[in-house]
Design a protein around this motif. Structure first.
Motif, PDB file in Angstrom:
ATOM      1  N   LYS A 206      -8.773   8.621  -4.128  1.00 46.88           N
ATOM      2  CA  LYS A 206      -8.598   7.200  -3.790  1.00 46.88           C
ATOM      3  C   LYS A 206      -7.101   6.854  -3.695  1.00 46.88           C
ATOM      4  O   LYS A 206      -6.668   6.137  -2.788  1.00 46.88           O
ATOM      5  CB  LYS A 206      -9.266   6.355  -4.894  1.00 46.88           C
ATOM      6  N   ALA A 207      -6.314   7.408  -4.625  1.00 43.76           N
ATOM      7  CA  ALA A 207      -4.867   7.121  -4.624  1.00 43.76           C
ATOM      8  C   ALA A 207      -4.216   7.622  -3.336  1.00 43.76           C
ATOM      9  O   ALA A 207      -3.347   6.946  -2.770  1.00 43.76           O
ATOM     10  CB  ALA A 207      -4.208   7.793  -5.842  1.00 43.76           C
ATOM     11  N   ILE A 208      -4.669   8.784  -2.860  1.00 47.62           N
ATOM     12  CA  ILE A 208      -4.117   9.333  -1.606  1.00 47.62           C
ATOM     13  C   ILE A 208      -4.469   8.375  -0.463  1.00 47.62           C
ATOM     14  O   ILE A 208      -3.621   8.006   0.355  1.00 47.62           O
ATOM     15  CB  ILE A 208      -4.743  10.728  -1.301  1.00 47.62           C
ATOM     16  N   GLU A 209      -5.735   7.968  -0.437  1.00 46.89           N
ATOM     17  CA  GLU A 209      -6.216   7.096   0.644  1.00 46.89           C
ATOM     18  C   GLU A 209      -5.445   5.767   0.649  1.00 46.89           C
ATOM     19  O   GLU A 209      -5.149   5.211   1.704  1.00 46.89           O
ATOM     20  CB  GLU A 209      -7.707   6.839   0.414  1.00 46.89           C
ATOM     21  N   GLU A 210      -5.103   5.286  -0.533  1.00 44.47           N
ATOM     22  CA  GLU A 210      -4.400   3.994  -0.627  1.00 44.47           C
ATOM     23  C   GLU A 210      -2.897   4.106  -0.394  1.00 44.47           C
ATOM     24  O   GLU A 210      -2.165   3.123  -0.479  1.00 44.47           O
ATOM     25  CB  GLU A 210      -4.676   3.366  -2.003  1.00 44.47           C
ATOM     26  N   GLY A 211      -2.401   5.326  -0.161  1.00 45.21           N
ATOM     27  CA  GLY A 211      -0.982   5.494   0.195  1.00 45.21           C
ATOM     28  C   GLY A 211      -0.037   5.568  -0.991  1.00 45.21           C
ATOM     29  O   GLY A 211       1.178   5.509  -0.831  1.00 45.21           O
ATOM     30  N   MET A 212      -0.620   5.725  -2.198  1.00 52.23           N
ATOM     31  CA  MET A 212       0.221   5.732  -3.395  1.00 52.23           C
ATOM     32  C   MET A 212       1.250   6.869  -3.383  1.00 52.23           C
ATOM     33  O   MET A 212       2.333   6.745  -3.963  1.00 52.23           O
ATOM     34  CB  MET A 212      -0.705   5.879  -4.611  1.00 52.23           C
ATOM     35  N   THR A 213       0.924   7.994  -2.710  1.00 53.41           N
ATOM     36  CA  THR A 213       1.791   9.182  -2.779  1.00 53.41           C
ATOM     37  C   THR A 213       2.722   9.324  -1.576  1.00 53.41           C
ATOM     38  O   THR A 213       3.474  10.288  -1.491  1.00 53.41           O
ATOM     39  CB  THR A 213       0.931  10.457  -2.892  1.00 53.41           C
ATOM     40  N   GLN A 214       2.641   8.367  -0.641  1.00 58.82           N
ATOM     41  CA  GLN A 214       3.533   8.441   0.518  1.00 58.82           C
ATOM     42  C   GLN A 214       4.956   8.114   0.108  1.00 58.82           C
ATOM     43  O   GLN A 214       5.162   7.411  -0.889  1.00 58.82           O
ATOM     44  CB  GLN A 214       3.104   7.414   1.573  1.00 58.82           C
ATOM     45  N   ASN A 215       5.923   8.551   0.918  1.00 55.06           N
ATOM     46  CA  ASN A 215       7.303   8.151   0.668  1.00 55.06           C
ATOM     47  C   ASN A 215       7.364   6.624   0.805  1.00 55.06           C
ATOM     48  O   ASN A 215       6.945   6.083   1.829  1.00 55.06           O
ATOM     49  CB  ASN A 215       8.252   8.834   1.671  1.00 55.06           C
ATOM     50  N   GLY A 216       7.804   5.936  -0.240  1.00 53.63           N
ATOM     51  CA  GLY A 216       7.756   4.468  -0.247  1.00 53.63           C
ATOM     52  C   GLY A 216       6.614   3.962  -1.108  1.00 53.63           C
ATOM     53  O   GLY A 216       6.579   2.789  -1.474  1.00 53.63           O
ATOM     54  N   GLY A 217       5.664   4.839  -1.467  1.00 53.90           N
ATOM     55  CA  GLY A 217       4.551   4.462  -2.345  1.00 53.90           C
ATOM     56  C   GLY A 217       4.976   4.507  -3.810  1.00 53.90           C
ATOM     57  O   GLY A 217       6.145   4.765  -4.125  1.00 53.90           O
ATOM     58  N   LYS A 218       3.991   4.285  -4.710  1.00 51.93           N
ATOM     59  CA  LYS A 218       4.322   4.200  -6.138  1.00 51.93           C
ATOM     60  C   LYS A 218       4.922   5.520  -6.657  1.00 51.93           C
ATOM     61  O   LYS A 218       5.874   5.520  -7.419  1.00 51.93           O
ATOM     62  CB  LYS A 218       3.052   3.837  -6.924  1.00 51.93           C
ATOM     63  N   ILE A 219       4.350   6.642  -6.244  1.00 50.32           N
ATOM     64  CA  ILE A 219       4.910   7.928  -6.670  1.00 50.32           C
ATOM     65  C   ILE A 219       4.945   8.880  -5.453  1.00 50.32           C
ATOM     66  O   ILE A 219       3.939   9.539  -5.155  1.00 50.32           O
ATOM     67  CB  ILE A 219       4.128   8.530  -7.881  1.00 50.32           C
ATOM     68  N   PRO A 220       6.065   8.921  -4.755  1.00 47.50           N
ATOM     69  CA  PRO A 220       6.151   9.807  -3.584  1.00 47.50           C
ATOM     70  C   PRO A 220       5.960  11.277  -3.982  1.00 47.50           C
ATOM     71  O   PRO A 220       6.669  11.796  -4.842  1.00 47.50           O
ATOM     72  CB  PRO A 220       7.557   9.554  -3.051  1.00 47.50           C
ATOM     73  N   VAL A 221       4.963  11.901  -3.375  1.00 48.45           N
ATOM     74  CA  VAL A 221       4.608  13.287  -3.712  1.00 48.45           C
ATOM     75  C   VAL A 221       5.011  14.203  -2.557  1.00 48.45           C
ATOM     76  O   VAL A 221       4.753  13.901  -1.393  1.00 48.45           O
ATOM     77  CB  VAL A 221       3.082  13.392  -3.973  1.00 48.45           C
ATOM     78  N   ASN A 222       5.631  15.304  -2.894  1.00 44.02           N
ATOM     79  CA  ASN A 222       6.017  16.335  -1.921  1.00 44.02           C
ATOM     80  C   ASN A 222       6.851  15.793  -0.763  1.00 44.02           C
ATOM     81  O   ASN A 222       6.474  15.948   0.415  1.00 44.02           O
ATOM     82  CB  ASN A 222       4.773  17.052  -1.375  1.00 44.02           C
TER      83      ASN A 222
END
Ligand SMILES: CC(C)(COP(=O)(O)OP(=O)(O)OC[C@H]1O[C@@H](n2cnc3c(N)ncnc32)[C@H](O)[C@@H]1OP(=O)(O)O)[C@@H](O)C(=O)NCCC(=O)NCCS
Length: 383
Positions: A306-322
């Motif tokens: 769900k967090a991925i779908e909501e954009g939490m891990t995108q650059n600019g999201g709550k926790i940018p991943v990779n």
């Protein structure tokens, strides 16, 4: 124990590199890191090199000697470190401990793998699973992670699309990384329509087979400013082991070694997951990216999709991943991966990551695992 800083980093281009041998790749990475750190070869006290399986990929063992010799650094103490895909993370940890203990001052921790010279790399990679209980009955890493994905979908309702989105975000980031193996964007539809590898995982859920090398120069923190205007400090280095075989686990949707190493790392750094500005996770398959953000404490168990779908891990999201593109887009030269992850976090914390820069990143984390989690190495770095 002394505090330790990173004063130089480098990564070669990752990909299918026909024109470069293992020795050339590691020499290129080492020389660039030395240049970045403003040191001379004579300054280096020791080298640790992560490599999983040169014996099977290029029929060359004793690569520590090969590397010391080829780089002109004999009689330097040079040690190969092997822990499957976590070899790089452990080489970094060995280097950190050597500097922290005072045994050596300037140390290079590096990683290298040359995987594309064999016709079928899958059996070589599968040597990192349990030979008696997994590999010899036909299990491969894609198939083991496929079982973990199936179970996660069953337990938590994670969807095929959410898995695909992890790869899409990685490629979005990787499209801005000139060192990435696959520096282009992909769509959810492309992932869902790519060829099936081990159901439910498809080609674009999988990290690729990659040649490449990366290197890092470590120094005592109190001397770091002699070499670098922007030293990056090691706040924590943690390692944990877990069962090598999947069937020995209570729950195959959690990687205990990640959870335990993360807990140790947060304690050591006196930080929580809330303090991390960006993280490089070990997404050898899209499902492992989802497991990682759960096991590292960025989201509750089962909430990763769900967090991925909501954009939490995108650059600019709550926790940018990779931000680098991760293993999926940057590439995954097994023993070099943990070092490349660290190089990316150093570039991010120095503010040198160009178009993929995570704005204001001050504290970063790397998560590097071997096999399906038989080994986990976690590092926390700060400006
Ligand atoms: C997924 C996998 C099986 C695909 O291998 P393959 O079927 O032999 O694929 P090929 O090498 O024939 O490549 C076919 C095409 O797909 C591309 N490709 C291969 N793997 C890719 C990947 N993971 N992502 C994107 N593209 C990929 C190739 O560049 C090639 O493109 P081209 O036809 O334009 O040249 C292989 O990459 C793999 O085993 N990955 C997992 C590695 C692994 O287990 N690592 C350890 C994790 S614990």
């Amino acid at each position: 124990m002394r505090d330790v800083a990173i004063i130089g980093v480098s990564q070669t281009k990752f990909g299918e590199l026909w024109e470069a041998s293992l020795r050339q790749l590691i020499a290129e990475a080492g020389l660039s890191a030395i240049e970045d750190a403003n040191i001379q070869g004579d300054d280096i006290g020791a080298m640790y090199v992560g490599n999983m399986t040169a014996g099977l990929f290029i029929q060359q063992e004793h690569i520590a000697s090969l590397i010391a010799d080829h780089t002109g650094l004999n009689p330097i103490p040079c040690t190969r470190v092997e822990a499957a895909c976590a070899s790089g993370g452990l080489a970094l940890r060995q280097g950190i401990m050597a500097v922290a203990s005072g045994y050596h001052d300037i140390v290079i921790s590096a990683g290298v793998e040359k995987m594309t010279d064999v016709v079928d790399p899958t059996p070589a990679i599968a040597t990192a699973s349990d030979q008696e209980w997994e590999a010899k009955v036909g299990a491969t890493f894609p198939s083991l992670y496929a079982m973990m994905a199936r179970r996660h979908m069953y337990e938590y309702g994670t969807t095929r699309e959410q898995l695909a989105m992890f790869s899409v975000i990685n490629h979005e980031n990787g499209s801005k990384n000139p060192r990435a193996q696959f520096p282009f964007k992909i769509t959810v539809d492309q992932v869902l329509n790519s060829s099936k590898v081990a159901d439910p995982l498809r080609l674009l859920d999988c990290s690729p087979v990659t040649d490449g090398a990366a290197a890092i120069v470590l120094a005592p923190a109190e001397e770091a400013h002699k070499y670098s205007d922007t030293p990056i400090y090691v706040k924590a280095s943690a390692q944990a082991s877990g069962t090598i075989a999947l069937h020995d686990r209570q729950d195959i949707t959690t990687i205990d070694s990640t959870k335990i190493a993360a807990k140790k790392a947060y304690e050591m750094a006196d930080l929580t997951s809330e303090d991390i500005d960006t993280v490089e996770v070990h997404d050898c398959f899209s499902i492992n990216g989802i497991l990682a953000i759960e096991d590292l404490g960025f989201v509750e168990k089962g909430e990763g999709g769900k967090a991925i779908e909501e954009g939490m891990t995108q650059n600019g999201g709550k926790i940018p991943v990779n931000p680098s593109g991760g293993l999926k887009s940057r590439g995954h030269p097994l023993g070099a991966t943990g070092i490349a992850q660290t190089a990316e976090i150093v570039w991010q914390l120095r503010g040198e990551a160009g178009k993929r820069q995570v704005e204001g990143a001050e504290i970063g984390m790397t998560h590097n695992i071997g096999g399906t989690g038989g080994t986990a190495a976690i590092h926390i770095l700060s400006r």
